[in-house]
Scaffold this motif. Structure first.
Motif, PDB file in Angstrom:
ATOM      1  N   ASP A   1      46.948  39.232  35.824  1.00 53.27           N
ATOM      2  CA  ASP A   1      47.247  38.566  34.564  1.00 53.27           C
ATOM      3  C   ASP A   1      46.829  39.459  33.402  1.00 53.27           C
ATOM      4  O   ASP A   1      45.917  40.281  33.535  1.00 53.27           O
ATOM      5  N   PRO A   2      47.468  39.264  32.244  1.00 49.11           N
ATOM      6  CA  PRO A   2      47.063  40.040  31.065  1.00 49.11           C
ATOM      7  C   PRO A   2      45.577  39.842  30.751  1.00 49.11           C
ATOM      8  O   PRO A   2      45.035  38.755  30.981  1.00 49.11           O
ATOM      9  N   TYR A   3      44.985  40.884  30.265  1.00 49.00           N
ATOM     10  CA  TYR A   3      43.603  40.894  29.778  1.00 49.00           C
ATOM     11  C   TYR A   3      42.537  40.861  30.869  1.00 49.00           C
ATOM     12  O   TYR A   3      41.357  40.800  30.559  1.00 49.00           O
ATOM     13  N   VAL A   4      42.921  40.886  32.149  1.00 44.80           N
ATOM     14  CA  VAL A   4      41.906  40.969  33.207  1.00 44.80           C
ATOM     15  C   VAL A   4      41.283  42.356  33.107  1.00 44.80           C
ATOM     16  O   VAL A   4      41.985  43.365  33.054  1.00 44.80           O
ATOM     17  N   SER A   5      39.962  42.413  33.073  1.00 47.44           N
ATOM     18  CA  SER A   5      39.266  43.684  32.867  1.00 47.44           C
ATOM     19  C   SER A   5      39.429  44.616  34.067  1.00 47.44           C
ATOM     20  O   SER A   5      39.649  44.163  35.195  1.00 47.44           O
ATOM     21  N   ARG A   6      39.313  45.907  33.796  1.00 46.38           N
ATOM     22  CA  ARG A   6      39.388  46.895  34.862  1.00 46.38           C
ATOM     23  C   ARG A   6      38.297  46.638  35.899  1.00 46.38           C
ATOM     24  O   ARG A   6      38.528  46.772  37.099  1.00 46.38           O
ATOM     25  N   GLU A   7      37.116  46.252  35.456  1.00 49.67           N
ATOM     26  CA  GLU A   7      36.015  45.977  36.381  1.00 49.67           C
ATOM     27  C   GLU A   7      36.370  44.844  37.340  1.00 49.67           C
ATOM     28  O   GLU A   7      36.087  44.914  38.529  1.00 49.67           O
ATOM     29  N   GLU A   8      37.016  43.784  36.808  1.00 44.96           N
ATOM     30  CA  GLU A   8      37.412  42.662  37.659  1.00 44.96           C
ATOM     31  C   GLU A   8      38.533  43.073  38.614  1.00 44.96           C
ATOM     32  O   GLU A   8      38.557  42.653  39.772  1.00 44.96           O
ATOM     33  N   ILE A   9      39.456  43.893  38.125  1.00 43.83           N
ATOM     34  CA  ILE A   9      40.529  44.404  38.981  1.00 43.83           C
ATOM     35  C   ILE A   9      39.922  45.219  40.122  1.00 43.83           C
ATOM     36  O   ILE A   9      40.270  45.028  41.293  1.00 43.83           O
ATOM     37  N   GLU A  10      39.005  46.118  39.795  1.00 47.68           N
ATOM     38  CA  GLU A  10      38.362  46.957  40.815  1.00 47.68           C
ATOM     39  C   GLU A  10      37.619  46.108  41.835  1.00 47.68           C
ATOM     40  O   GLU A  10      37.647  46.400  43.036  1.00 47.68           O
ATOM     41  N   LYS A  11      36.985  45.050  41.377  1.00 52.09           N
ATOM     42  CA  LYS A  11      36.253  44.158  42.290  1.00 52.09           C
ATOM     43  C   LYS A  11      37.216  43.491  43.271  1.00 52.09           C
ATOM     44  O   LYS A  11      36.956  43.426  44.468  1.00 52.09           O
ATOM     45  N   THR A  12      38.353  43.013  42.752  1.00 48.09           N
ATOM     46  CA  THR A  12      39.357  42.369  43.611  1.00 48.09           C
ATOM     47  C   THR A  12      39.930  43.360  44.621  1.00 48.09           C
ATOM     48  O   THR A  12      40.101  43.036  45.790  1.00 48.09           O
ATOM     49  N   LEU A  13      40.213  44.578  44.155  1.00 47.53           N
ATOM     50  CA  LEU A  13      40.806  45.590  45.031  1.00 47.53           C
ATOM     51  C   LEU A  13      39.795  46.184  46.008  1.00 47.53           C
ATOM     52  O   LEU A  13      40.173  46.720  47.044  1.00 47.53           O
ATOM     53  N   GLY A  14      38.524  46.146  45.633  1.00 48.40           N
ATOM     54  CA  GLY A  14      37.497  46.820  46.426  1.00 48.40           C
ATOM     55  C   GLY A  14      37.542  48.321  46.230  1.00 48.40           C
ATOM     56  O   GLY A  14      37.139  49.081  47.103  1.00 48.40           O
ATOM     57  N   ILE A  15      38.057  48.744  45.077  1.00 50.49           N
ATOM     58  CA  ILE A  15      38.234  50.162  44.753  1.00 50.49           C
ATOM     59  C   ILE A  15      37.724  50.407  43.339  1.00 50.49           C
ATOM     60  O   ILE A  15      38.048  49.637  42.431  1.00 50.49           O
ATOM     61  N   GLU A  16      36.976  51.450  43.142  1.00 45.35           N
ATOM     62  CA  GLU A  16      36.616  51.885  41.803  1.00 45.35           C
ATOM     63  C   GLU A  16      37.407  53.141  41.492  1.00 45.35           C
ATOM     64  O   GLU A  16      37.342  54.115  42.240  1.00 45.35           O
ATOM     65  N   ASN A  17      38.186  53.091  40.418  1.00 48.60           N
ATOM     66  CA  ASN A  17      38.998  54.237  40.049  1.00 48.60           C
ATOM     67  C   ASN A  17      39.317  54.152  38.565  1.00 48.60           C
ATOM     68  O   ASN A  17      39.876  53.158  38.104  1.00 48.60           O
ATOM     69  N   ARG A  18      38.980  55.195  37.839  1.00 49.84           N
ATOM     70  CA  ARG A  18      39.185  55.204  36.385  1.00 49.84           C
ATOM     71  C   ARG A  18      40.665  55.156  36.009  1.00 49.84           C
ATOM     72  O   ARG A  18      41.010  54.885  34.865  1.00 49.84           O
ATOM     73  N   ARG A  19      41.558  55.392  36.942  1.00 46.00           N
ATOM     74  CA  ARG A  19      42.985  55.416  36.636  1.00 46.00           C
ATOM     75  C   ARG A  19      43.637  54.040  36.733  1.00 46.00           C
ATOM     76  O   ARG A  19      44.818  53.889  36.465  1.00 46.00           O
ATOM     77  N   ILE A  20      42.862  53.047  37.103  1.00 49.59           N
ATOM     78  CA  ILE A  20      43.362  51.679  37.094  1.00 49.59           C
ATOM     79  C   ILE A  20      43.329  51.196  35.652  1.00 49.59           C
ATOM     80  O   ILE A  20      42.318  51.293  34.977  1.00 49.59           O
ATOM     81  N   LYS A  21      44.461  50.703  35.177  1.00 52.90           N
ATOM     82  CA  LYS A  21      44.581  50.252  33.791  1.00 52.90           C
ATOM     83  C   LYS A  21      44.776  48.741  33.750  1.00 52.90           C
ATOM     84  O   LYS A  21      45.430  48.165  34.613  1.00 52.90           O
TER      85      LYS A  21
END
Length: 176
Positions: free
Chosen positions: A85-105
């Protein structure tokens, strides 16, 4: 016998300033350009993004309503594709994916496209932008109740081709 000293017109090469600053600057410039070129042509995320965009552009001539499998048109392997969804933070996205990557927008507007492809817990493609700029759209539909993302796997990736404002796109059908 006389011993003559050899005199040089320019002694710059003997002054200990090697390499000359201009030569050093030129070498640095070449290395930077080489690095950019290698990143553009070799970086898997960029190669996959360009390949995906090309595949989506090829849908321009495909008739609306045509069914395709998302995994069949994607020119790389993936286990899951996500959109948040719009405005979901990169940190929350990374948590859901189980991946930390600076290229996730993250998306910063309701009108943005976002696709994050993952293979074996590794980011293989991440695209975020406006349909008008990307030249295509993908609608993965609504997420499950209480979740701020949608996820599709190759086993359940039936899509339907559509066009909005002359822009080709795919709409997730939810595995008929």
């Amino acid at each position: 016998m006389s011993c003559n000293k050899i005199e040089f017109e320019s002694k710059d090469h003997l002054s200990g300033e090697w390499p000359h600053p201009a030569i050093l600057a030129a070498l640095c410039g070449i290395l930077i350009l080489a690095g950019v070129a290698i990143g553009y042509f070799v970086d898997p995320l960029k190669v996959n993004s360009r390949g995906f965009t090309k595949a989506m552009e090829e849908l321009a001539d495909v008739e609306d309503g045509t069914e395709v499998r998302f995994s069949d048109i994607t020119p790389f392997e993936w286990d899951r594709v996500y959109t948040f969804d719009p405005y979901v933070s990169r940190e929350e996205i990374e948590k859901t994916l189980g991946i930390e990557n600076r290229r996730i927008k993250e998306t910063v507007n309701e009108g943005m496209e976002q696709l994050i492809f993952v293979k074996d817990k590794e980011l293989v493609c991440s695209i975020t932008g406006y349909s008008s700029s990307l030249g295509w759209y993908v609608d993965l539909g609504l997420g499950e109740d209480g979740k701020n993302y949608r996820m599709v796997e190759p086993a359940d990736d039936e899509m339907t081709v559509g066009h909005e404002g002359g822009i080709p796109g795919l709409v997730f059908e939810g595995g008929k």
